[in-house]
Design a protein around this motif. Structure first.
Motif, PDB file in Angstrom:
ATOM      1  N   ILE A 165       5.787 -45.416-109.554  1.00  0.00           N
ATOM      2  CA  ILE A 165       7.058 -45.847-108.956  1.00  0.00           C
ATOM      3  C   ILE A 165       8.204 -44.962-109.461  1.00  0.00           C
ATOM      4  O   ILE A 165       9.105 -44.602-108.697  1.00  0.00           O
ATOM      5  CB  ILE A 165       7.319 -47.335-109.277  1.00  0.00           C
ATOM      6  CG1 ILE A 165       6.276 -48.220-108.568  1.00  0.00           C
ATOM      7  CG2 ILE A 165       8.733 -47.746-108.869  1.00  0.00           C
ATOM      8  CD1 ILE A 165       6.260 -49.649-109.051  1.00  0.00           C
ATOM      9  N   CYS A 166       8.162 -44.604-110.738  1.00  0.00           N
ATOM     10  CA  CYS A 166       9.211 -43.741-111.300  1.00  0.00           C
ATOM     11  C   CYS A 166       9.207 -42.368-110.626  1.00  0.00           C
ATOM     12  O   CYS A 166      10.268 -41.808-110.335  1.00  0.00           O
ATOM     13  CB  CYS A 166       9.007 -43.567-112.810  1.00  0.00           C
ATOM     14  SG  CYS A 166       9.527 -45.004-113.779  1.00  0.00           S
ATOM     15  N   ILE A 167       8.025 -41.828-110.375  1.00  0.00           N
ATOM     16  CA  ILE A 167       7.934 -40.536-109.678  1.00  0.00           C
ATOM     17  C   ILE A 167       8.555 -40.667-108.286  1.00  0.00           C
ATOM     18  O   ILE A 167       9.292 -39.784-107.832  1.00  0.00           O
ATOM     19  CB  ILE A 167       6.468 -40.079-109.576  1.00  0.00           C
ATOM     20  CG1 ILE A 167       5.904 -39.821-110.974  1.00  0.00           C
ATOM     21  CG2 ILE A 167       6.363 -38.805-108.730  1.00  0.00           C
ATOM     22  CD1 ILE A 167       4.405 -39.578-110.999  1.00  0.00           C
ATOM     23  N   PHE A 168       8.276 -41.777-107.621  1.00  0.00           N
ATOM     24  CA  PHE A 168       8.853 -42.061-106.300  1.00  0.00           C
ATOM     25  C   PHE A 168      10.379 -42.076-106.382  1.00  0.00           C
ATOM     26  O   PHE A 168      11.073 -41.449-105.578  1.00  0.00           O
ATOM     27  CB  PHE A 168       8.319 -43.406-105.801  1.00  0.00           C
ATOM     28  CG  PHE A 168       9.005 -43.955-104.579  1.00  0.00           C
ATOM     29  CD1 PHE A 168       8.687 -43.488-103.317  1.00  0.00           C
ATOM     30  CD2 PHE A 168       9.972 -44.950-104.706  1.00  0.00           C
ATOM     31  CE1 PHE A 168       9.310 -43.999-102.184  1.00  0.00           C
ATOM     32  CE2 PHE A 168      10.612 -45.464-103.586  1.00  0.00           C
ATOM     33  CZ  PHE A 168      10.283 -44.985-102.314  1.00  0.00           C
ATOM     34  N   CYS A 169      10.906 -42.780-107.380  1.00  0.00           N
ATOM     35  CA  CYS A 169      12.363 -42.914-107.504  1.00  0.00           C
ATOM     36  C   CYS A 169      13.023 -41.603-107.949  1.00  0.00           C
ATOM     37  O   CYS A 169      14.088 -41.242-107.440  1.00  0.00           O
ATOM     38  CB  CYS A 169      12.703 -44.045-108.476  1.00  0.00           C
ATOM     39  SG  CYS A 169      12.334 -45.695-107.834  1.00  0.00           S
ATOM     40  N   LEU A 170      12.414 -40.894-108.874  1.00  0.00           N
ATOM     41  CA  LEU A 170      12.982 -39.626-109.322  1.00  0.00           C
ATOM     42  C   LEU A 170      13.001 -38.612-108.187  1.00  0.00           C
ATOM     43  O   LEU A 170      13.978 -37.889-107.985  1.00  0.00           O
ATOM     44  CB  LEU A 170      12.171 -39.069-110.499  1.00  0.00           C
ATOM     45  CG  LEU A 170      12.367 -39.756-111.850  1.00  0.00           C
ATOM     46  CD1 LEU A 170      11.279 -39.341-112.832  1.00  0.00           C
ATOM     47  CD2 LEU A 170      13.747 -39.433-112.419  1.00  0.00           C
ATOM     48  N   ASP A 226      14.274 -49.356 -97.591  1.00  0.00           N
ATOM     49  CA  ASP A 226      13.525 -50.613 -97.698  1.00  0.00           C
ATOM     50  C   ASP A 226      12.125 -50.473 -97.114  1.00  0.00           C
ATOM     51  O   ASP A 226      11.152 -51.012 -97.667  1.00  0.00           O
ATOM     52  CB  ASP A 226      14.273 -51.739 -96.984  1.00  0.00           C
ATOM     53  CG  ASP A 226      15.496 -52.209 -97.760  1.00  0.00           C
ATOM     54  OD1 ASP A 226      15.539 -51.953 -98.988  1.00  0.00           O
ATOM     55  OD2 ASP A 226      16.403 -52.810 -97.161  1.00  0.00           O
ATOM     56  N   THR A 227      11.990 -49.728 -96.028  1.00  0.00           N
ATOM     57  CA  THR A 227      10.671 -49.526 -95.417  1.00  0.00           C
ATOM     58  C   THR A 227       9.805 -48.632 -96.300  1.00  0.00           C
ATOM     59  O   THR A 227       8.607 -48.882 -96.487  1.00  0.00           O
ATOM     60  CB  THR A 227      10.806 -48.902 -94.020  1.00  0.00           C
ATOM     61  OG1 THR A 227      11.658 -49.722 -93.224  1.00  0.00           O
ATOM     62  CG2 THR A 227       9.454 -48.776 -93.341  1.00  0.00           C
ATOM     63  N   LYS A 228      10.410 -47.602 -96.877  1.00  0.00           N
ATOM     64  CA  LYS A 228       9.665 -46.726 -97.796  1.00  0.00           C
ATOM     65  C   LYS A 228       9.156 -47.523 -98.996  1.00  0.00           C
ATOM     66  O   LYS A 228       8.011 -47.379 -99.425  1.00  0.00           O
ATOM     67  CB  LYS A 228      10.557 -45.581 -98.277  1.00  0.00           C
ATOM     68  CG  LYS A 228      10.870 -44.531 -97.226  1.00  0.00           C
ATOM     69  CD  LYS A 228      11.746 -43.436 -97.823  1.00  0.00           C
ATOM     70  CE  LYS A 228      12.076 -42.369 -96.782  1.00  0.00           C
ATOM     71  NZ  LYS A 228      12.908 -41.279 -97.354  1.00  0.00           N
ATOM     72  N   LYS A 229      10.026 -48.375 -99.518  1.00  0.00           N
ATOM     73  CA  LYS A 229       9.641 -49.190-100.669  1.00  0.00           C
ATOM     74  C   LYS A 229       8.488 -50.118-100.300  1.00  0.00           C
ATOM     75  O   LYS A 229       7.522 -50.271-101.062  1.00  0.00           O
ATOM     76  CB  LYS A 229      10.849 -50.006-101.144  1.00  0.00           C
ATOM     77  CG  LYS A 229      10.559 -50.899-102.345  1.00  0.00           C
ATOM     78  CD  LYS A 229      11.789 -51.662-102.786  1.00  0.00           C
ATOM     79  CE  LYS A 229      12.157 -52.742-101.767  1.00  0.00           C
ATOM     80  NZ  LYS A 229      13.200 -53.655-102.268  1.00  0.00           N
ATOM     81  N   SER A 230       8.574 -50.714 -99.131  1.00  0.00           N
ATOM     82  CA  SER A 230       7.521 -51.617 -98.667  1.00  0.00           C
ATOM     83  C   SER A 230       6.208 -50.868 -98.477  1.00  0.00           C
ATOM     84  O   SER A 230       5.137 -51.356 -98.852  1.00  0.00           O
ATOM     85  CB  SER A 230       7.948 -52.278 -97.351  1.00  0.00           C
ATOM     86  OG  SER A 230       6.922 -53.108 -96.855  1.00  0.00           O
ATOM     87  N   ASP A 231       6.288 -49.672 -97.920  1.00  0.00           N
ATOM     88  CA  ASP A 231       5.077 -48.860 -97.715  1.00  0.00           C
ATOM     89  C   ASP A 231       4.441 -48.494 -99.049  1.00  0.00           C
ATOM     90  O   ASP A 231       3.208 -48.484 -99.187  1.00  0.00           O
ATOM     91  CB  ASP A 231       5.424 -47.576 -96.948  1.00  0.00           C
ATOM     92  CG  ASP A 231       5.761 -47.836 -95.485  1.00  0.00           C
ATOM     93  OD1 ASP A 231       5.498 -48.958 -95.009  1.00  0.00           O
ATOM     94  OD2 ASP A 231       6.282 -46.911 -94.824  1.00  0.00           O
ATOM     95  N   LEU A 232       5.281 -48.193-100.038  1.00  0.00           N
ATOM     96  CA  LEU A 232       4.773 -47.829-101.358  1.00  0.00           C
ATOM     97  C   LEU A 232       4.020 -48.991-101.994  1.00  0.00           C
ATOM     98  O   LEU A 232       2.885 -48.833-102.465  1.00  0.00           O
ATOM     99  CB  LEU A 232       5.935 -47.406-102.258  1.00  0.00           C
ATOM    100  CG  LEU A 232       5.552 -46.975-103.681  1.00  0.00           C
ATOM    101  CD1 LEU A 232       4.901 -45.590-103.658  1.00  0.00           C
ATOM    102  CD2 LEU A 232       6.773 -46.969-104.602  1.00  0.00           C
TER     103      LEU A 232
END
Length: 515
Positions: A165-170, A226-232
């Motif tokens: 998740i951190c890699i996603f956010c960074l 929000d959709t990206k987060k949901s997909d993740l």
């Protein structure tokens, strides 16, 4: 990090050439030069250096508030040059109250006293704090990697849910606060899943690259956040077996941590590497049949730990005349004294001596995790670096005909059976390495040859390549490039003792402050 990297590489290369050509490493003046080189702050890529350099690059406005900022060395154009303690103390006070955009809408929670220690390399960050600082100081991927490694941590893992998740956010420019919110959502959904078995489904081999690719695909889509987060989160739940997760069990307040596919895959490769080392380091405690060893029929002790590996550690360190307990008693120091604490903060002692002392315990913990995933433990980079050193010296300075016969047959057998893709790669990589080692005494550039060999092992386990500004990397290479007779005379131990003794004397006399 070019200002540090190129300088250290050039100086190390010069050492290698002089030692190789003149066989002068046993000369006391050369030894002192090596000691100074290993201890010289400007040659080191330390956590404090990275933090100070990052603050200078991205927070110049904050620094400009503090008297003396204009006198601070420009770390983008120099090596690891310290700032005055007065300035660092004032900067630490400012940082304690600062709210960083990359962290979220709250203070970082690091006290000024701790900031002071981090900036002066008087303490390492724990991994959680290191990740917070990566977000808060807006580190790019390369800087974040160097920061983690300089703290003796492995890189962010796509198999660890929070780090994924951190890699996603960074990568997406989202804050640490967002990362924590996504983790909470993920864990709530995991713990809401029905529990059908106490055993987790077996991970699928070779899934690391697809997991990374999926992350990139989600980030690169034109969907809303929000959709990206949901997909993740949906992808992680669907592929739960590939992640190291904590699952709350009914009527049990404790949590169970399962080893993920990547961890098990790396442990399988570590077992393979140790099988090679068993051949190189026969020991009177090690009684085994080579065929059974290849087939995995290895006796284990009451804790499920292979006896052959436990005794192998002793055989390897004995070969260098290293007594594990001896490093504790080498110098008579009061554990509670300020001098001892200062001595322990020296990067050389943290990065070289501690991994060496803890090697046997580390291997036991790793193999215990195989039998009992609830005790899951990661393989760290320093472990692979040390095992690679022992592989190289074991090959160069022992009777290796038996080893050659064994590895040739091993490679042939591996080619004819369905083996794990990654362990097969390691088998054939080692087959190539021994060709390089057979010719290394005639090489025009043995330093680069050793770097290439070390990189094969590091990359096999997913670690970053050899980096000379790191203390352990440089020390191992300096030991390897000494004259072969010196290695047989235990260059690793001898140089380690020299540096330890020199550090202690200099601190005791008040001549140096641990950097």
């Amino acid at each position: 990090m070019g200002s540090v990297t190129e300088k250290v590489k050039d100086k190390t290369t010069n050492f290698a050439q002089r030692i190789q050509q003149n066989n002068i490493w046993v000369n006391r003046a050369t030894q002192q030069e090596i000691i100074d080189f290993l201890n010289e702050p400007e040659n080191l890529c330390t956590p404090g250096f990275i933090l100070r350099r990052q603050l200078q690059k991205n927070f110049s406005g904050l620094m400009a508030k503090i008297p003396g900022a204009e006198d601070c060395a420009d770390l983008t154009n120099s090596g690891n040059v310290a700032w005055t303690d007065t300035f660092v103390a004032s900067l630490s006070s400012e940082l304690e109250s600062e709210i960083f955009d990359g962290y979220g809408d709250a203070k970082l929670g690091i006290k000024k006293e701790q900031w002071h220690k981090y900036l002066n390399d008087e303490a390492f960050c724990n991994r959680e704090t290191a990740i917070k600082l990566i977000f808060a100081l807006n580190m790019d991927g390369e800087t974040a990697a160097k920061f983690l490694l300089s703290n003796n941590y492995s890189l962010l893992s796509v198999r660890n849910p929070f780090e994924y998740i951190c890699i996603f956010c960074l990568s997406g420019g989202f804050s640490y606060k967002i990362a924590r919110e996504i983790l909470t959502e993920f864990e709530e959904k995991v713990n809401a899943l029905p529990i059908t078995s106490d055993k987790k489904p077996k991970p699928i081999p070779n899934m690391t690259v697809p997991i990374k690719n999926k992350l990139a695909a989600i980030l690169n889509s034109k969907k809303t956040f929000d959709t990206k987060k949901s997909d993740l989160v949906s992808y992680m739940i669907k592929n739960l077996r590939e992640f190291t997760v904590k699952v709350k069990r009914p009527n049990n307040s404790s949590e169970t941590k399962y080893a993920d596919g990547f961890s098990l895959q790396n442990i399988a490769m570590l077992k393979l590497l140790l099988k090679y080392l068993v051949i190189l380091y026969p020991h009177h405690y090690i009684i085994f049949d080579q065929i059974k060893l290849l087939d995995g029929e290895i006796p284990v002790d009451a804790n499920g730990i292979p006896k052959v590996y436990r005794h192998l550690t002793k055989a390897m360190v004995d070969s260098q005349d290293i007594h594990l307990i001896g490093f504790d008693t080498l110098l008579v120091l009061n554990p509670k004294s300020a001098l001892k604490r200062a001595y322990d903060r020296i990067p050389f002692n943290n990065s070289v001596i501690l991994p060496m002392k803890n090697l046997s315990q580390t291997l036991r913990s790793i193999f215990r995790a195989v039998e009992r995933p609830t005790n899951s433990q990661d393989i760290d980079r320093s472990t692979i670096m040390l095992l690679t050193y022992f592989f190289i010296t074991g090959y160069l300075y022992s009777d290796v005909q038996n080893f050659k016969n064994f590895t040739d047959q091993f490679a042939a057998d591996t080619a004819n059976v369905a083996q794990n893709k990654n362990t097969s790669k390691l088998v054939f990589a080692i087959a190539g390495i021994k060709d390089t080692l057979d010719k290394i005494s005639f090489s025009a550039n043995p330093l680069q040859d050793y770097i290439n060999i070390i990189n094969v092992f590091l990359k096999s386990f997913g670690f970053s390549e050899c980096y000379l500004p790191f203390v352990l990397d440089r020390f191992i290479l300096l030991c390897l490039i000494t004259d072969p007779t010196a290695v047989q005379a235990n260059a690793l131990t001898y140089l380690a003792h020299l540096v330890i003794h020199e550090n202690y004397i200099q601190i005791a006399q008040g001549n140096i402050k641990p950097n």
